[in-house]
Design a protein around this motif. Structure first.
Motif, PDB file in Angstrom:
ATOM      1  N   GLY A  95       0.818  -1.214   0.000  1.00  0.00           N
ATOM      2  CA  GLY A  95       0.000   0.000   0.000  1.00  0.00           C
ATOM      3  C   GLY A  95       0.847   1.256   0.000  1.00  0.00           C
ATOM      4  N   LEU A  96       1.928   1.240   0.783  1.00  0.00           N
ATOM      5  CA  LEU A  96       2.834   2.394   0.865  1.00  0.00           C
ATOM      6  C   LEU A  96       3.471   2.696  -0.492  1.00  0.00           C
ATOM      7  CD1 LEU A  96       4.441   4.470   2.646  1.00  0.00           C
ATOM      8  CD2 LEU A  96       6.117   2.658   3.010  1.00  0.00           C
ATOM      9  N   LEU A  97       3.948   1.644  -1.186  1.00  0.00           N
ATOM     10  CA  LEU A  97       4.574   1.826  -2.504  1.00  0.00           C
ATOM     11  C   LEU A  97       3.557   2.348  -3.517  1.00  0.00           C
ATOM     12  CD1 LEU A  97       6.703  -1.452  -2.484  1.00  0.00           C
ATOM     13  CD2 LEU A  97       7.637   0.861  -2.507  1.00  0.00           C
ATOM     14  N   ALA A  98       2.334   1.796  -3.471  1.00  0.00           N
ATOM     15  CA  ALA A  98       1.286   2.245  -4.398  1.00  0.00           C
ATOM     16  C   ALA A  98       0.900   3.703  -4.123  1.00  0.00           C
ATOM     17  CB  ALA A  98       0.059   1.339  -4.270  1.00  0.00           C
ATOM     18  N   LEU A  99       0.773   4.047  -2.841  1.00  0.00           N
ATOM     19  CA  LEU A  99       0.425   5.424  -2.473  1.00  0.00           C
ATOM     20  C   LEU A  99       1.500   6.412  -2.902  1.00  0.00           C
ATOM     21  CD1 LEU A  99      -1.180   5.263   1.100  1.00  0.00           C
ATOM     22  CD2 LEU A  99      -2.156   6.318  -0.938  1.00  0.00           C
ATOM     23  N   THR A 100       2.762   5.998  -2.758  1.00  0.00           N
ATOM     24  CA  THR A 100       3.876   6.867  -3.155  1.00  0.00           C
ATOM     25  C   THR A 100       3.847   7.105  -4.667  1.00  0.00           C
ATOM     26  OG1 THR A 100       5.160   5.865  -1.359  1.00  0.00           O
ATOM     27  CG2 THR A 100       6.362   7.250  -2.895  1.00  0.00           C
ATOM     28  N   ALA A 101       3.528   6.046  -5.439  1.00  0.00           N
ATOM     29  CA  ALA A 101       3.406   6.194  -6.902  1.00  0.00           C
ATOM     30  C   ALA A 101       2.281   7.160  -7.248  1.00  0.00           C
ATOM     31  CB  ALA A 101       3.166   4.827  -7.545  1.00  0.00           C
ATOM     32  N   VAL A 102       1.160   7.035  -6.548  1.00  0.00           N
ATOM     33  CA  VAL A 102       0.024   7.945  -6.775  1.00  0.00           C
ATOM     34  C   VAL A 102       0.422   9.379  -6.440  1.00  0.00           C
ATOM     35  CG1 VAL A 102      -2.303   8.551  -5.976  1.00  0.00           C
ATOM     36  CG2 VAL A 102      -1.725   6.157  -6.431  1.00  0.00           C
ATOM     37  N   LEU A 103       1.146   9.560  -5.324  1.00  0.00           N
ATOM     38  CA  LEU A 103       1.612  10.900  -4.924  1.00  0.00           C
ATOM     39  C   LEU A 103       2.498  11.518  -6.006  1.00  0.00           C
ATOM     40  CD1 LEU A 103       1.809  13.068  -2.621  1.00  0.00           C
ATOM     41  CD2 LEU A 103       3.861  11.859  -1.851  1.00  0.00           C
ATOM     42  N   GLU A 104       3.380  10.687  -6.596  1.00  0.00           N
ATOM     43  CA  GLU A 104       4.256  11.172  -7.670  1.00  0.00           C
ATOM     44  C   GLU A 104       3.447  11.724  -8.841  1.00  0.00           C
ATOM     45  OE1 GLU A 104       7.381  11.627  -8.059  1.00  0.00           O
ATOM     46  OE2 GLU A 104       8.513  10.315  -6.735  1.00  0.00           O
ATOM     47  N   VAL A 105       2.335  11.045  -9.145  1.00  0.00           N
ATOM     48  CA  VAL A 105       1.539  11.417 -10.327  1.00  0.00           C
ATOM     49  C   VAL A 105       0.628  12.616 -10.042  1.00  0.00           C
ATOM     50  CG1 VAL A 105      -0.213  10.612 -11.967  1.00  0.00           C
ATOM     51  CG2 VAL A 105       1.621   9.071 -11.251  1.00  0.00           C
ATOM     52  N   ILE A 106      -0.069  12.595  -8.885  1.00  0.00           N
ATOM     53  CA  ILE A 106      -1.085  13.631  -8.649  1.00  0.00           C
ATOM     54  C   ILE A 106      -0.521  14.884  -7.977  1.00  0.00           C
ATOM     55  CG2 ILE A 106      -2.940  11.916  -8.496  1.00  0.00           C
ATOM     56  CD1 ILE A 106      -2.940  12.398  -5.445  1.00  0.00           C
ATOM     57  N   HIS A 107       0.711  14.809  -7.470  1.00  0.00           N
ATOM     58  CA  HIS A 107       1.297  15.984  -6.808  1.00  0.00           C
ATOM     59  C   HIS A 107       2.680  16.275  -7.419  1.00  0.00           C
ATOM     60  CE1 HIS A 107       1.708  18.981  -3.699  1.00  0.00           C
ATOM     61  NE2 HIS A 107       2.835  18.443  -3.280  1.00  0.00           N
ATOM     62  N   PRO A 108       2.710  16.629  -8.710  1.00  0.00           N
ATOM     63  CA  PRO A 108       4.016  16.829  -9.375  1.00  0.00           C
ATOM     64  C   PRO A 108       4.642  18.177  -9.010  1.00  0.00           C
ATOM     65  CG  PRO A 108       2.227  17.193 -10.928  1.00  0.00           C
ATOM     66  CD  PRO A 108       1.583  16.858  -9.619  1.00  0.00           C
ATOM     67  N   VAL A 109       5.686  18.126  -8.214  1.00  0.00           N
ATOM     68  CA  VAL A 109       6.399  19.354  -7.837  1.00  0.00           C
ATOM     69  C   VAL A 109       7.863  19.200  -8.251  1.00  0.00           C
ATOM     70  CG1 VAL A 109       7.059  20.920  -5.973  1.00  0.00           C
ATOM     71  CG2 VAL A 109       4.884  19.685  -5.847  1.00  0.00           C
ATOM     72  N   ASN A 110       8.318  20.051  -9.167  1.00  0.00           N
ATOM     73  CA  ASN A 110       9.716  20.012  -9.584  1.00  0.00           C
ATOM     74  C   ASN A 110      10.544  20.967  -8.726  1.00  0.00           C
ATOM     75  OD1 ASN A 110       8.896  18.271 -11.541  1.00  0.00           O
ATOM     76  ND2 ASN A 110       9.062  19.721 -13.230  1.00  0.00           N
ATOM     77  N   GLY A 111      11.830  20.691  -8.613  1.00  0.00           N
ATOM     78  CA  GLY A 111      12.680  21.596  -7.841  1.00  0.00           C
ATOM     79  C   GLY A 111      14.019  20.969  -7.504  1.00  0.00           C
ATOM     80  N   VAL A 112      14.898  21.799  -6.958  1.00  0.00           N
ATOM     81  CA  VAL A 112      16.234  21.353  -6.532  1.00  0.00           C
ATOM     82  C   VAL A 112      16.336  21.586  -5.029  1.00  0.00           C
ATOM     83  CG1 VAL A 112      18.723  21.690  -6.822  1.00  0.00           C
ATOM     84  CG2 VAL A 112      17.183  21.961  -8.779  1.00  0.00           C
TER      85      VAL A 112
END
Length: 482
Positions: A49-66
């Motif tokens: 569940g944690l890995l799936a949630l993290t993948a979802v977070l990557e897709v729905i909350h795209p924040v670029n930066g350094v």
């Protein structure tokens, strides 16, 4: 974004990594403080569940930066590859559930180690500094060494873990030596600053030596020839669910790191690294095509197959262009789908002697388990690269990039290697459909049949379903590097 951190919100580009790090610690606590019988399944479920949630977070909350003074970068390329890695790790855990007891993976430490290895992979993909690159790489590698030797009472697994550890330590040493040479001749460890320093003048011999050692260390991680020696032995020795994990997520992460290093760091000396990448690409394709012909063990054959597919992916990288990176991204996505589907098929086949290991054990499979046999056949045809299956479009992308870069010989060698590799893929189909039944297999669990059905569906209907959105996302990802 500025690398100065004034609030927690400034850490947004690194939220997925923070989520996994905190999750791994929580999982450890859950495993330690709950009873042994219940903790294994609970921790495994939460980890998936944690890995799936993290993948979802990557897709729905795209924040670029350094972040962290330039050591960590989040861009569209990193996001694309991270989603693949997270999907690979989650599905590798999912296909291990039904066989965990048999393979002695029914301990809560196993999913925790997979989560920690995945955290290392995400850090590798976002590394923008030679030091953060090495830290991410070692977090992944140390977790994988332990996972390889996890089945402690098995001589083969212990041997595989030891081989992986010794050769992995050697490759880490080569990478560190190369990094120190690059730092010595440029005065920087940050990837973009190294590129600026290189572009100011003629590259020195010491810098080229550093480049060679860095690429040698990275070639080991993607198991490209001539640094492939560990792959067949480790894949054969470790339990099959562990092989599924090794063949999927770490390959994608290492390829992403390879791409970032050559384009972000050594772009000004592209002519020098292209020669090295072309050589290891040709060597990987040719060796894998011929070495796999004589294999009788399925996992050893998959090991040589993965070496060959890394060679094909490197064809795209050899082009040194945006189209080439796009080709690599698409190739790794399709490779991941085919690999996870194939291992789901293998783990769905259990007889009186245990899980299938030898190719001859598949004899007559089409009569006893037609659904699994059809799944394997679809994946084999896709691995060859036959249209209209997904594998054809993966190879099409990388060969197109090579031809546009006028690397005609490389593209021709790739096509010929594909033709040779067809022999050992078709042999498996022949054994399943035309040989007499040798074993009767138990009925597989629903989860495995579901994964086989999904991967088979995506491979067959790729052109109509995933093709356009995946290619567009890969274009965006590749564009962020240029």
């Amino acid at each position: 974004m500025n690398s100065d951190l004034t609030s927690f919100a400034d850490l947004a580009p690194a939220f997925p990594e923070l989520m996994l790090a905190i999750g791994a610690i929580v999982l450890l606590m859950v495993g330690v403080f709950t009873s042994a019988k219940s903790s294994n399944q609970v921790v495994l479920g939460i980890a998936m569940g944690l890995l799936a949630l993290t993948a979802v977070l990557e897709v729905i909350h795209p924040v670029n930066g350094v972040l962290f003074n330039g050591a960590f970068v989040q861009d569209d390329f990193a996001r694309f590859m991270k989603v693949l890695v997270l999907i690979g790790s989650a599905f590798a855990l999912a296909i291990s559930v039904s066989s965990a007891d048999e393979h002695k993976l029914n301990k809560f430490e196993y999913p925790v180690l997979v989560v920690l290895a995945t955290l290392g992979m995400l850090m590798m993909i976002s590394a923008n500094d030679l030091i953060s690159l090495y830290v991410g790489l070692e977090l992944q590698s140390l977790s994988l060494y332990v996972i390889a030797a996890f089945k402690r009472d098995s001589g083969k697994a212990t041997e595989a873990g030891l081989k992986y550890f010794v050769l992995g330590a050697l490759s880490s040493g080569m990478l560190l030596y190369g990094s120190s040479m690059v730092y010595g001749f440029t005065g920087h460890t940050q990837l973009n600053l190294i590129a600026e320093a290189i572009s100011l003048g003629e590259p020195s011999l010491g810098l080229i030596v550093g480049l060679v050692f860095v690429l040698a260390g990275l070639a080991f991680k993607v198991s490209a020839v001539p640094f492939h020696m560990w792959t067949p032995d480790v894949y054969q020795g470790v339990p099959t669910p562990v092989t599924a994990f090794f063949a999927s997520a770490p390959k994608v992460a290492a390829m992403a790191l390879f791409v970032r290093v050559v384009f972000d760091t050594f772009e000004p000396i592209a002519k020098d690294w292209q020669q090295i990448v072309i050589f290891i690409s040709i060597a990987s394709m040719i060796l894998a095509a011929f070495a796999a012909i004589g294999q009788k063990n399925i996992k050893r054959l998959i090991a040589y197959s993965s070496i060959g597919h890394v060679g094909f992916a490197l064809v795209g990288l050899s082009a040194g262009s945006q189209i080439g990176v796009e080709g690599v991204a698409v190739y790794m996505a399709i490779y991941l789908t085919m690999t996870l589907g194939l291992f789901a098929c293998i783990l769905a086949l259990k007889n009186d002697e245990g899980y299938v290991e030898q190719i001859d054990d598949l004899a007559g499979l089409a009569q006893s388990r037609p659904f699994v046999a059809a799944g394997i056949a679809i994946i084999m045809f896709s691995l060859i690269g036959l249209p209209p299956l997904a594998g054809f479009f993966a190879k099409w992308q990388v060969f197109l990039a090579a031809i546009e870069a006028q690397l005609f010989v490389l593209a021709v060698i790739g096509v010929l290697a594909s033709a040779v590799s067809a022999f050992y893929y078709l042999r498996i189909i022949k054994v399943m459909y035309f040989d007499e039944v040798v074993h009767q297999f138990d009925e597989s669990v629903f989860a495995l049949r579901f994964i086989i059905a999904i991967s088979g569906f995506l491979i067959v209907t790729y052109y109509f379903t995933l093709g356009v959105p995946l290619t567009q996302w890969a274009q965006t990802a590749a564009g962020s590097l240029f």
